[in-house]
Design a protein around this motif. Structure first.
Motif, PDB file in Angstrom:
ATOM      1  N   LEU A 430       0.870  -1.177   0.000  1.00  0.00           N
ATOM      2  CA  LEU A 430       0.000   0.000   0.000  1.00  0.00           C
ATOM      3  C   LEU A 430       0.905   1.223   0.000  1.00  0.00           C
ATOM      4  CD1 LEU A 430      -2.608  -1.074   2.697  1.00  0.00           C
ATOM      5  CD2 LEU A 430      -2.788  -1.323   0.220  1.00  0.00           C
ATOM      6  N   PRO A 431       1.112   1.860  -1.140  1.00  0.00           N
ATOM      7  CA  PRO A 431       2.057   2.991  -1.207  1.00  0.00           C
ATOM      8  C   PRO A 431       1.633   4.118  -0.277  1.00  0.00           C
ATOM      9  CG  PRO A 431       0.691   2.923  -3.173  1.00  0.00           C
ATOM     10  CD  PRO A 431       0.395   1.658  -2.442  1.00  0.00           C
ATOM     11  N   SER A 432       2.631   4.615   0.470  1.00  0.00           N
ATOM     12  CA  SER A 432       2.358   5.682   1.431  1.00  0.00           C
ATOM     13  C   SER A 432       3.529   6.653   1.437  1.00  0.00           C
ATOM     14  CB  SER A 432       2.144   5.096   2.823  1.00  0.00           C
ATOM     15  OG  SER A 432       2.098   6.123   3.792  1.00  0.00           O
ATOM     16  N   MET A 433       3.211   7.910   1.064  1.00  0.00           N
ATOM     17  CA  MET A 433       4.241   8.933   1.086  1.00  0.00           C
ATOM     18  C   MET A 433       4.700   9.220   2.504  1.00  0.00           C
ATOM     19  SD  MET A 433       6.174  10.942  -0.652  1.00  0.00           S
ATOM     20  CE  MET A 433       5.410  10.984  -2.269  1.00  0.00           C
ATOM     21  N   ALA A 434       3.770   9.190   3.461  1.00  0.00           N
ATOM     22  CA  ALA A 434       4.116   9.452   4.853  1.00  0.00           C
ATOM     23  C   ALA A 434       5.076   8.385   5.378  1.00  0.00           C
ATOM     24  CB  ALA A 434       2.853   9.501   5.706  1.00  0.00           C
ATOM     25  N   LYS A 435       4.803   7.125   5.034  1.00  0.00           N
ATOM     26  CA  LYS A 435       5.687   6.052   5.491  1.00  0.00           C
ATOM     27  C   LYS A 435       7.049   6.148   4.822  1.00  0.00           C
ATOM     28  CE  LYS A 435       5.991   1.091   6.216  1.00  0.00           C
ATOM     29  NZ  LYS A 435       5.312  -0.217   6.114  1.00  0.00           N
ATOM     30  N   PHE A 436       7.065   6.527   3.541  1.00  0.00           N
ATOM     31  CA  PHE A 436       8.348   6.670   2.857  1.00  0.00           C
ATOM     32  C   PHE A 436       9.152   7.812   3.486  1.00  0.00           C
ATOM     33  CE2 PHE A 436      11.139   8.510  -0.305  1.00  0.00           C
ATOM     34  CZ  PHE A 436      11.767   7.391  -0.830  1.00  0.00           C
ATOM     35  N   ASN A 437       8.480   8.929   3.750  1.00  0.00           N
ATOM     36  CA  ASN A 437       9.179  10.057   4.355  1.00  0.00           C
ATOM     37  C   ASN A 437       9.707   9.719   5.750  1.00  0.00           C
ATOM     38  OD1 ASN A 437       8.780  11.712   2.138  1.00  0.00           O
ATOM     39  ND2 ASN A 437       6.853  12.549   2.915  1.00  0.00           N
ATOM     40  N   ALA A 438       8.921   8.957   6.521  1.00  0.00           N
ATOM     41  CA  ALA A 438       9.366   8.558   7.859  1.00  0.00           C
ATOM     42  C   ALA A 438      10.583   7.651   7.769  1.00  0.00           C
ATOM     43  CB  ALA A 438       8.235   7.857   8.596  1.00  0.00           C
ATOM     44  N   GLY A 439      10.546   6.678   6.834  1.00  0.00           N
ATOM     45  CA  GLY A 439      11.695   5.790   6.651  1.00  0.00           C
ATOM     46  C   GLY A 439      12.902   6.535   6.120  1.00  0.00           C
ATOM     47  N   PHE A 440      12.638   7.474   5.201  1.00  0.00           N
ATOM     48  CA  PHE A 440      13.712   8.295   4.643  1.00  0.00           C
ATOM     49  C   PHE A 440      14.401   9.108   5.745  1.00  0.00           C
ATOM     50  CE2 PHE A 440      15.364  12.157   2.805  1.00  0.00           C
ATOM     51  CZ  PHE A 440      15.951  11.748   1.620  1.00  0.00           C
ATOM     52  N   LEU A 441      13.611   9.755   6.595  1.00  0.00           N
ATOM     53  CA  LEU A 441      14.157  10.580   7.656  1.00  0.00           C
ATOM     54  C   LEU A 441      14.916   9.743   8.685  1.00  0.00           C
ATOM     55  CD1 LEU A 441      14.346  13.403   8.929  1.00  0.00           C
ATOM     56  CD2 LEU A 441      12.200  12.913  10.132  1.00  0.00           C
ATOM     57  N   MET A 442      14.347   8.610   9.077  1.00  0.00           N
ATOM     58  CA  MET A 442      15.003   7.742  10.057  1.00  0.00           C
ATOM     59  C   MET A 442      16.337   7.218   9.527  1.00  0.00           C
ATOM     60  SD  MET A 442      13.571   4.239  11.819  1.00  0.00           S
ATOM     61  CE  MET A 442      13.656   3.360  10.253  1.00  0.00           C
ATOM     62  N   CYS A 443      16.358   6.839   8.271  1.00  0.00           N
ATOM     63  CA  CYS A 443      17.581   6.315   7.662  1.00  0.00           C
ATOM     64  C   CYS A 443      18.651   7.404   7.593  1.00  0.00           C
ATOM     65  CB  CYS A 443      17.258   5.802   6.266  1.00  0.00           C
ATOM     66  SG  CYS A 443      18.554   4.788   5.540  1.00  0.00           S
ATOM     67  N   ASN A 444      18.239   8.596   7.210  1.00  0.00           N
ATOM     68  CA  ASN A 444      19.184   9.707   7.097  1.00  0.00           C
ATOM     69  C   ASN A 444      19.743  10.096   8.461  1.00  0.00           C
ATOM     70  OD1 ASN A 444      20.638  11.572   5.692  1.00  0.00           O
ATOM     71  ND2 ASN A 444      18.995  13.072   5.511  1.00  0.00           N
ATOM     72  N   GLN A 445      18.887  10.142   9.472  1.00  0.00           N
ATOM     73  CA  GLN A 445      19.338  10.514  10.813  1.00  0.00           C
ATOM     74  C   GLN A 445      20.251   9.453  11.419  1.00  0.00           C
ATOM     75  OE1 GLN A 445      15.676  11.213  12.914  1.00  0.00           O
ATOM     76  NE2 GLN A 445      15.580  13.390  12.309  1.00  0.00           N
ATOM     77  N   SER A 446      19.896   8.180  11.277  1.00  0.00           N
ATOM     78  CA  SER A 446      20.734   7.107  11.833  1.00  0.00           C
ATOM     79  C   SER A 446      22.105   7.083  11.165  1.00  0.00           C
ATOM     80  CB  SER A 446      20.038   5.752  11.663  1.00  0.00           C
ATOM     81  OG  SER A 446      19.902   5.426  10.286  1.00  0.00           O
ATOM     82  N   PHE A 447      22.155   7.325   9.867  1.00  0.00           N
ATOM     83  CA  PHE A 447      23.442   7.355   9.169  1.00  0.00           C
ATOM     84  C   PHE A 447      24.284   8.522   9.671  1.00  0.00           C
ATOM     85  CE2 PHE A 447      26.245   8.766   5.798  1.00  0.00           C
ATOM     86  CZ  PHE A 447      26.861   7.591   5.418  1.00  0.00           C
ATOM     87  N   ASP A 448      23.643   9.683   9.827  1.00  0.00           N
ATOM     88  CA  ASP A 448      24.369  10.871  10.253  1.00  0.00           C
ATOM     89  C   ASP A 448      24.944  10.704  11.658  1.00  0.00           C
ATOM     90  OD1 ASP A 448      25.065  13.731   9.710  1.00  0.00           O
ATOM     91  OD2 ASP A 448      23.873  14.016  11.520  1.00  0.00           O
ATOM     92  N   VAL A 449      24.243   9.973  12.527  1.00  0.00           N
ATOM     93  CA  VAL A 449      24.697   9.795  13.905  1.00  0.00           C
ATOM     94  C   VAL A 449      25.712   8.672  14.018  1.00  0.00           C
ATOM     95  CG1 VAL A 449      23.977   9.159  16.244  1.00  0.00           C
ATOM     96  CG2 VAL A 449      22.591  10.748  14.897  1.00  0.00           C
ATOM     97  N   GLU A 450      25.457   7.554  13.356  1.00  0.00           N
ATOM     98  CA  GLU A 450      26.265   6.346  13.564  1.00  0.00           C
ATOM     99  C   GLU A 450      27.504   6.298  12.689  1.00  0.00           C
ATOM    100  OE1 GLU A 450      23.978   2.739  13.483  1.00  0.00           O
ATOM    101  OE2 GLU A 450      22.185   3.776  14.230  1.00  0.00           O
ATOM    102  N   CYS A 451      27.452   6.873  11.517  1.00  0.00           N
ATOM    103  CA  CYS A 451      28.621   6.841  10.623  1.00  0.00           C
ATOM    104  C   CYS A 451      29.626   7.897  11.077  1.00  0.00           C
ATOM    105  CB  CYS A 451      28.198   7.098   9.179  1.00  0.00           C
ATOM    106  SG  CYS A 451      29.584   7.118   8.015  1.00  0.00           S
ATOM    107  N   VAL A 452      30.788   7.458  11.537  1.00  0.00           N
ATOM    108  CA  VAL A 452      31.826   8.364  12.013  1.00  0.00           C
ATOM    109  C   VAL A 452      33.157   7.974  11.367  1.00  0.00           C
ATOM    110  CG1 VAL A 452      30.735   8.876  14.215  1.00  0.00           C
ATOM    111  CG2 VAL A 452      32.241   6.899  14.036  1.00  0.00           C
ATOM    112  N   GLY A 453      34.103   8.885  11.453  1.00  0.00           N
ATOM    113  CA  GLY A 453      35.433   8.579  10.944  1.00  0.00           C
ATOM    114  C   GLY A 453      35.718   9.247   9.608  1.00  0.00           C
ATOM    115  N   PRO A 454      36.880   8.962   9.062  1.00  0.00           N
ATOM    116  CA  PRO A 454      37.309   9.633   7.822  1.00  0.00           C
ATOM    117  C   PRO A 454      36.476   9.277   6.596  1.00  0.00           C
ATOM    118  CG  PRO A 454      38.867   7.896   8.432  1.00  0.00           C
ATOM    119  CD  PRO A 454      37.923   8.056   9.582  1.00  0.00           C
ATOM    120  N   SER A 455      35.765   8.149   6.626  1.00  0.00           N
ATOM    121  CA  SER A 455      34.982   7.726   5.455  1.00  0.00           C
ATOM    122  C   SER A 455      33.608   8.375   5.416  1.00  0.00           C
ATOM    123  CB  SER A 455      34.835   6.203   5.448  1.00  0.00           C
ATOM    124  OG  SER A 455      36.086   5.566   5.387  1.00  0.00           O
ATOM    125  N   LYS A 456      33.253   9.127   6.444  1.00  0.00           N
ATOM    126  CA  LYS A 456      31.896   9.681   6.517  1.00  0.00           C
ATOM    127  C   LYS A 456      31.615  10.638   5.379  1.00  0.00           C
ATOM    128  CE  LYS A 456      28.633  11.903   9.632  1.00  0.00           C
ATOM    129  NZ  LYS A 456      28.369  12.376  11.004  1.00  0.00           N
TER     130      LYS A 456
END
Length: 600
Positions: A430-456
């Motif tokens: 069931l396509p949902s823009m709200a669910k996509f945006n929530a997953g998009f935001l969560m993925c972006n935030q988790s990457f920004d917090v957890e990915c550290v170091g010179p490869s970031k």
């Protein structure tokens, strides 16, 4: 049969040798511990004499006698050991030197020094300035005796010459490098105490100490001669070392010097006998166990130390104090490098480059401070400091590589996880823009917090491209899939309203929605204009509210909800009629006929 006996005897000898069995039966003799190489420029170990030292378990103190060749060094050692020439060190009367390299008396003298039982060994050295030798070889002999001994007896006949003072340049350098470290409670290394021994009968009203002090006074250098300036510098350094040196005079034992070995104590000069005993007492009073790295050395440790020093002296063409300082600082350098590695090893990589640099600087400062507190040498320590700095930089580069590898591995894992998440959101049932945006935001935030170091930085760019591409693809497919879902939904509602719930109004509404989507939109609206129409926006908002909310994710629970509804409908269809009779739920679809009778 004879060959078997020989083989058996050889095997027994080999086993005894490899098991450490001593092949020396009589230690009441002199043994070489260092001998010249064939070129008579460098020194090499003689294992025969080292065996006599290795068996000593007590702390060792060494007395070494140095001086010009044919100056009576071997005879002096025999006198200190109360040995005759036939029993002790070999004494020569010819022009060539009798002693080659450095020799040790196999049986130490046991003394109690500061409450510690100490084994005192006596070392005889090859004389200086003998025929067929280079000055570099003499320097190596002198340097090795200076480092290994606890008391260094400088045996000089008659007077102190300019060359005798120049010979002490290495001892001065060595003392300048290590002398300052003896003052503390923790003695790391104590240079040998220098004993000037002047063998002459008359001092012309002067004491031997006055004679030494006069010899160490500066010589006027009007013409700025380099040799005089160098000797004057040695004189100044020896004057500073005054509390680490002493002087003693010893008269000639007899006029017939070539017959000394044949004379007994009763035939020697009484003044000489008296002075000789005083010399023994003086040596016993100033000698101390050999201390290296704050530890008293036993036999095996003394031999290991000797081998290290000999390797250092043989490294260059000319023996240098710097090479010895490097040997002494080797263990300290390794400990400080280990301290740095342990400090850095506590990090949980990956971390940011700035944090790694900051912790590196703190660990390096701590290691350098520890080295500065422990290191040997004042002038030549810079070489060891530079070496420690280079080793730390190598270790730091390894930490940088490890941090980069772990950072790359971590960010790659997060990137792959987000990529998989975006792929899953692309194929929602069931396509949902709200669910996509929530997953998009969560993925972006988790990457920004957890990915550290010179490869970031690199993975942030890749992440941004991937997320942008996924968002564009989802939006492109979203309206089309939603339109198809609404068409399918209208047909389902037609069937449900007609055959399941039998609600005419539901069926009519579903038919209207289906006709509107399939005919009116195609006749009067293009696909693009449809998606910008307010009515479509209202439909999308309603769809989003039904399909996805923080409380209910219909895409996840669609199948369970449908099953529950199906079970409920089946239950109602099967048992609802029995309980409520055969009357239809909705009048519109009531199937009961009239009560009139049929006529013919």
């Amino acid at each position: 049969m004879e060959s078997w006996r020989c083989l058996f005897a050889l095997s027994i000898c080999f086993c005894l040798f490899t098991s450490g069995f001593s092949l020396i039966e009589n230690f009441q003799q002199a043994f070489p511990i260092v001998e010249p190489d064939p070129g008579h420029t460098k020194l090499r170990i003689s294992r025969e004499g080292l065996e006599a030292i290795e068996r000593i378990t007590n702390p060792i103190a060494a007395v070494a006698v140095i001086g010009p060749y044919r100056s009576g060094k071997s005879f002096l050692l025999n006198q200190l050991l109360s040995l005759s020439c036939d029993e002790g060190f070999g004494v020569g009367h010819m022009r060539d030197t009798k002693t080659k390299g450095i020799w040790v008396w196999g049986t130490p003298i046991e003394l109690t020094i500061d409450g510690v039982k100490t084994s005192v060994i006596y070392l005889d050295t090859e004389g200086f300035e003998s025929v067929g030798k280079s000055n570099v070889y003499d320097d190596r002999i002198f340097a090795l005796a200076t480092v290994m001994s606890s008391v260094l007896i400088y045996n000089l006949p008659e007077t102190i010459r300019e060359a005798d003072i120049s010979r002490l340049s290495f001892a001065v350098e060595l003392a300048e490098e290590f002398y300052g470290r003896v003052k503390g409670q923790d003695i790391a290394f104590e240079p040998a105490k220098l004993l000037w021994l002047i063998q002459r009968d008359f001092l012309q009203g002067k004491s031997v100490q006055q004679m030494v002090n006069e010899a160490l006074q500066r010589v006027p250098n009007v013409n700025s001669d380099k040799n005089i300036a160098q000797v004057n510098q040695i004189r100044e350094s020896l004057a500073i070392m005054g509390d680490n040196s002493t002087a003693f005079s010893l008269p000639q034992p007899h006029l017939q010097r070539t017959q000394l070995c044949e004379l007994k104590d009763g035939e020697l000069d009484p003044s000489y006998i008296k002075k000789r005993e005083q010399l023994k007492e003086l040596v016993a009073s100033i000698i101390r166990p050999k201390i290296v790295q704050s530890k008293r050395l036993n036999g095996k440790e003394f031999v290991a130390f000797l081998e290290q020093i000999l390797d250092a002296l043989n490294k260059g063409e000319i023996p240098s104090t710097g090479s010895l300082v490097e040997v002494f600082n080797k263990g300290i350098l390794e400990r400080c490098l280990k301290l740095y590695s342990e400090k850095m090893g506590q990090l949980r990589l990956p971390i940011s480059e700035g944090s790694l640099q900051e912790i590196h600087e703190e660990s390096k400062t701590e290691a350098m401070k520890s080295f500065d507190e422990q290191h040997f040498g004042h002038h030549h320590a810079k070489q060891s400091v530079d070496k420690l700095d280079a080793e730390i930089q190598i270790a730091y580069k390894n930490f940088l590589l490890a941090n980069e590898y772990k950072s790359s591995k971590l960010c790659e894992g997060l990137y792959t996880r987000c990529e998989d998440k975006m792929d899953q959101l692309q194929v929602l049932r069931l396509p949902s823009m709200a669910k996509f945006n929530a997953g998009f935001l969560m993925c972006n935030q988790s990457f920004d917090v957890e990915c550290v170091g010179p490869s970031k930085v690199n993975y942030e760019q890749r992440m941004s491209k991937m997320l942008g591409k996924s968002r564009s693809l989802f939006i492109k497919e979203y309206n089309h899939r939603l339109f198809n879902w609404l068409v399918a939904f209208s047909l389902v509602m037609v069937i449900v309203g007609r055959f399941v719930v039998k609600f005419f109004l539901m069926e009519i509404a579903a038919w209207v929605l289906f006709i509107f989507l399939e005919t009116y939109t195609r006749m009067f609206w293009s696909a693009e204009s449809l998606y910008y129409n307010p009515a479509w926006h209202f439909i999308v908002a309603t769809w989003e509210t039904i399909v996805y909310s923080p409380i209910l994710d219909l895409d996840r629970w669609a199948i369970p909800v449908c099953l529950i509804l199906a079970i409920f409908i089946l239950y109602w269809r099967c048992y609802g009629k029995r309980k409520h009779g055969v009357r239809g739920l909705l009048p519109l679809y009531n199937t009961h006929g009239s009560n009139r009778e049929r006529t013919d």
